[in-house]
Design a protein around this motif. Structure first.
Motif, PDB file in Angstrom:
ATOM      1  N   MET A 219       0.859  -1.332   0.037  1.00 17.01           N
ATOM      2  CA  MET A 219      -0.021  -0.002  -0.032  1.00 17.01           C
ATOM      3  C   MET A 219       0.861   1.250   0.027  1.00 17.01           C
ATOM      4  O   MET A 219       2.093   1.197   0.574  1.00 17.01           O
ATOM      5  CB  MET A 219      -0.879   0.046   1.294  1.00 17.01           C
ATOM      6  CG  MET A 219      -2.137  -0.871   1.091  1.00 17.01           C
ATOM      7  SD  MET A 219      -3.335  -0.697   2.514  1.00 17.01           S
ATOM      8  CE  MET A 219      -4.471  -1.766   1.977  1.00 17.01           C
TER       9      MET A 219
ATOM     10  N   GLU B 120      -2.753   3.888   2.514  1.00 19.50           N
ATOM     11  CA  GLU B 120      -2.719   3.848   4.222  1.00 19.50           C
ATOM     12  C   GLU B 120      -2.459   5.224   4.652  1.00 19.50           C
ATOM     13  O   GLU B 120      -1.406   5.956   4.239  1.00 19.50           O
ATOM     14  CB  GLU B 120      -1.895   2.757   4.775  1.00 19.50           C
ATOM     15  CG  GLU B 120      -1.928   2.636   6.421  1.00 19.50           C
ATOM     16  CD  GLU B 120      -1.253   1.423   6.848  1.00 19.50           C
ATOM     17  OE1 GLU B 120      -1.259   1.042   8.023  1.00 19.50           O
ATOM     18  OE2 GLU B 120      -0.262   0.800   5.980  1.00 19.50           O
TER      19      GLU B 120
ATOM     20  N   LYS C 234       1.826   4.138  -8.213  1.00 18.48           N
ATOM     21  CA  LYS C 234       0.991   4.495  -7.155  1.00 18.48           C
ATOM     22  C   LYS C 234       1.005   5.922  -6.917  1.00 18.48           C
ATOM     23  O   LYS C 234       0.030   6.624  -6.735  1.00 18.48           O
ATOM     24  CB  LYS C 234       1.067   3.521  -5.829  1.00 18.48           C
ATOM     25  CG  LYS C 234       0.751   2.111  -6.144  1.00 18.48           C
ATOM     26  CD  LYS C 234       0.717   1.263  -4.802  1.00 18.48           C
ATOM     27  CE  LYS C 234       0.294  -0.149  -5.218  1.00 18.48           C
ATOM     28  NZ  LYS C 234       0.455  -0.827  -3.816  1.00 18.48           N
TER      29      LYS C 234
ATOM     30  N   GLU D  47      -5.797   1.260  -2.033  1.00 19.35           N
ATOM     31  CA  GLU D  47      -4.467   0.675  -1.695  1.00 19.35           C
ATOM     32  C   GLU D  47      -3.657   1.817  -0.986  1.00 19.35           C
ATOM     33  O   GLU D  47      -2.680   1.882  -1.575  1.00 19.35           O
ATOM     34  CB  GLU D  47      -3.714  -0.142  -2.899  1.00 19.35           C
ATOM     35  CG  GLU D  47      -4.730  -1.103  -3.480  1.00 19.35           C
ATOM     36  CD  GLU D  47      -3.944  -1.811  -4.606  1.00 19.35           C
ATOM     37  OE1 GLU D  47      -3.019  -1.319  -5.366  1.00 19.35           O
ATOM     38  OE2 GLU D  47      -4.159  -3.023  -4.889  1.00 19.35           O
TER      39      GLU D  47
ATOM     40  N   VAL E 207      -6.769   3.043   7.037  1.00 14.32           N
ATOM     41  CA  VAL E 207      -6.471   2.205   5.672  1.00 14.32           C
ATOM     42  C   VAL E 207      -7.638   2.286   4.826  1.00 14.32           C
ATOM     43  O   VAL E 207      -8.679   2.078   5.189  1.00 14.32           O
ATOM     44  CB  VAL E 207      -6.377   0.751   6.036  1.00 14.32           C
ATOM     45  CG1 VAL E 207      -6.101  -0.353   4.980  1.00 14.32           C
ATOM     46  CG2 VAL E 207      -5.180   0.373   6.916  1.00 14.32           C
TER      47      VAL E 207
ATOM     48  N   PRO F 127      -8.481   0.368   1.417  1.00 14.71           N
ATOM     49  CA  PRO F 127      -8.122  -0.752   0.792  1.00 14.71           C
ATOM     50  C   PRO F 127      -8.645  -0.726  -0.594  1.00 14.71           C
ATOM     51  O   PRO F 127      -7.979  -1.154  -1.589  1.00 14.71           O
ATOM     52  CB  PRO F 127      -9.027  -2.090   1.464  1.00 14.71           C
ATOM     53  CG  PRO F 127     -10.211  -1.347   2.272  1.00 14.71           C
ATOM     54  CD  PRO F 127      -9.505  -0.119   2.761  1.00 14.71           C
TER      55      PRO F 127
END
Length: 282
Positions: free
Chosen positions: A1, A44, A193, A42, A37, A39
């Motif tokens: 993450m 945190e 990311k 992805e 978080v 999810p």
């Protein structure tokens, strides 16, 4: 993450969380939450003191963070700015009692009180000024009254609090600041990311800056109309059922929208509409 630092309090906290929410990320519902978080995306999020964020990011424990440019520079952390966010803007300046000095070159032998010791020390050194710097956390205006310093250096917005303390702003601004996204110096800027996160925030910035404008105009006036609304690439133009008329759609700067609508109306355009943009990718 992807691990992201977010300010947990102060003037940076609310706008940062609002921008992240607009960018499609989950945000905490309670101020006591320290970690969240997300999810689905992805990611945190770690909610930290704004002053500590640059340190955490420079350590490599967190991938990126949102903090103030002033806090980043003052920390002297091994981190760098990668995207300005346009909120929490401020100007950092010197102030003192009238008659003490008119600019930084006159500070020799004096003491400067500030919450941003790193920034002030470098600024004095850059100007070849030999002055002492004392670190105080908040309410630096009282330092002069109590004899701790002859000069203060602090964030100035309206200057009201300084005037109330009998002080005046002097010299040129030390720096201007705003909220910024930071990363560890030398880290991989092309990491997918990270790039996705930056694109989302850039999309929010554009959505806040532009509106979508639609209008109808005579075909013979189209070139003049398009000159007023060139859009980002090129406007969308479609023929209308009534011969000789076209419909035009383009993004225009929000702050100029009313003036552009006036100009289009004078040109003969009608059914001029503006709508907010909630998200975009350029």
């Amino acid at each position: 993450m992807l691990r992201i630092a977010v300010p947990n309090k102060g003037s940076l906290s609310g706008p940062a969380s609002a921008m992240l929410h607009e960018a499609g990320y989950q945000q905490r519902k309670e101020s006591k939450e320290l970690v969240l978080v997300d999810p689905e995306n992805e990611v945190e999020f770690f909610y930290l003191r704004p002053r500590d964020i640059a340190i955490y990011v420079s350590s490599g424990k967190l991938d990126i963070g949102i903090t103030g440019r002033d806090l980043l520079l003052d920390s002297e952390a091994d981190a760098e700015e990668i995207l300005p966010l346009g909120f929490a803007r401020s100007t950092f300046r010197y102030a003192t009692k009238p008659g003490t000095a008119t600019g930084v070159t006159e500070f020799g032998g004096m003491t400067v009180a500030t919450s941003y010791e790193g920034i002030v020390a470098r600024h004095l050194a850059d100007h070849g000024v030999d002055a002492s710097v004392v670190h105080l956390d908040g309410a630096v205006e009282t330092a002069i009254e109590l004899g701790v310093a002859q000069i203060i250096a602090d964030v100035v917005e309206t200057g009201t609090s300084l005037r109330n303390a009998g002080l005046e702003v002097i010299g040129e601004p030390i720096m201007t600041s705003e909220a910024v996204v930071i990363r560890r110096t030398g880290s991989d800027a092309a990491e997918p990311k990270v790039q996705q996160f930056l694109r989302r925030l850039q999309g929010v910035l554009v959505a806040r800056t532009y509106v979508m404008m639609d209008y109808d105009c005579r075909a013979e006036h189209l070139e003049q109309a398009v000159a007023l609304t060139p859009g980002l690439e090129s406007p969308t133009v479609s023929p209308l059922h009534n011969e000789g008329w076209v419909a035009v759609r383009a993004m225009v700067p929000a702050k100029e929208a009313q003036r552009i609508m006036d100009d289009l109306y004078q040109l003969g355009a009608r059914a001029i509409l503006t709508t907010a943009i909630h998200a975009c990718r350029l």
